[in-house]
Design a protein around this motif. Structure first.
Motif, PDB file in Angstrom:
ATOM      1  N   ALA A  89      34.088  39.209  43.383  1.00 27.77           N
ATOM      2  CA  ALA A  89      35.446  39.629  43.051  1.00 27.77           C
ATOM      3  C   ALA A  89      35.581  39.862  41.548  1.00 27.77           C
ATOM      4  CB  ALA A  89      36.446  38.562  43.508  1.00 27.77           C
ATOM      5  N   THR A  90      36.572  40.654  41.194  1.00 22.05           N
ATOM      6  CA  THR A  90      36.927  40.899  39.800  1.00 22.05           C
ATOM      7  C   THR A  90      38.429  40.696  39.650  1.00 22.05           C
ATOM      8  OG1 THR A  90      37.392  43.250  40.120  1.00 22.05           O
ATOM      9  CG2 THR A  90      35.102  42.641  39.571  1.00 22.05           C
ATOM     10  N   LYS A  91      38.918  40.739  38.427  1.00 19.18           N
ATOM     11  CA  LYS A  91      40.365  40.630  38.218  1.00 19.18           C
ATOM     12  C   LYS A  91      41.087  41.762  38.950  1.00 19.18           C
ATOM     13  CE  LYS A  91      39.963  38.108  34.024  1.00 19.18           C
ATOM     14  NZ  LYS A  91      40.558  37.451  32.982  1.00 19.18           N
ATOM     15  N   GLU A 113      41.152  40.999  42.714  1.00 20.55           N
ATOM     16  CA  GLU A 113      42.084  39.887  42.952  1.00 20.55           C
ATOM     17  C   GLU A 113      43.538  40.313  42.758  1.00 20.55           C
ATOM     18  OE1 GLU A 113      41.843  36.312  43.987  1.00 20.55           O
ATOM     19  OE2 GLU A 113      40.439  37.658  44.968  1.00 20.55           O
ATOM     20  N   THR A 148      37.663  33.778  39.258  1.00 18.03           N
ATOM     21  CA  THR A 148      37.236  35.020  39.887  1.00 18.03           C
ATOM     22  C   THR A 148      35.734  35.058  40.097  1.00 18.03           C
ATOM     23  OG1 THR A 148      39.071  36.132  38.805  1.00 18.03           O
ATOM     24  CG2 THR A 148      37.375  37.534  39.715  1.00 18.03           C
TER      25      THR A 148
END
Length: 116
Positions: free
Chosen positions: A6-8, A11, A69
Motif C-alpha cells: 500500500a501507499t498513501k 490508503e 502504510t
C-alpha cells in the motif's frame, strides 16, 4: 504470492487511472496466457478493514484505518511459477501499480510437500 504494498495514495482511496487499468488488464492477460495466473485482487483501503489480535484465548479487534502504510497490502496475485527468478522477471514487466513510487514483494507459499 505477489504482494502489492500500500501507499498513501492507495490508503486515501485513490483509484487507478483508465490507462493503468488498461495496462494491468493486459499484464494480467499475459499472465493467464503464460499459464501462471492463479488468482489476484486489489484490496480496499484499511479504513474499510479490521484487525484481530490474538493473545492466548483473548481476542482484540481494532478497526481501520491503520497508520503504518509500509505494513499494509493494497493487492496481490497468486502465480504458479517454477522459481523466484521467474517471478522476479514477471514483476519487472508489471506496470507500476501506483501513481508514484511503489513496492511489490514476492513470497513463496508453503505446499504440502514442505511439511513432510
Amino acid at each position: 504470492m505477489i504482494i502489492v504494498k500500500a501507499t498513501k495514495d492507495s490508503e486515501a482511496g485513490l483509484m487507478p487511472s483508465a490507462e493503468l487499468l488498461r495496462d494491468m488488464g493486459k499484464f494480467n492477460q499475459d499472465l493467464v496466457d503464460a499459464g501462471i495466473f492463479v488468482a489476484g485482487d486489489g484490496l480496499q483501503a484499511s479504513s474499510k478493514g479490521a484487525r484481530v489480535a490474538f493473545s492466548g484465548q483473548d481476542r482484540a479487534v481494532t478497526m481501520g484505518p491503520f497508520p503504518d502504510t509500509k505494513d499494509l497490502v493494497a493487492g496481490y496475485w497468486i502465480w504458479n511459477v517454477k522459481s523466484i527468478d521467474e517471478a522476479i522477471e514477471w514483476v519487472k514487466r508489471c506496470p507500476n501499480p501506483m501513481p508514484g513510487p511503489s513496492d511489490i514483494e514476492i513470497r513463496q507459499v508453503f505446499e504440502a510437500k514442505d511439511f513432510t
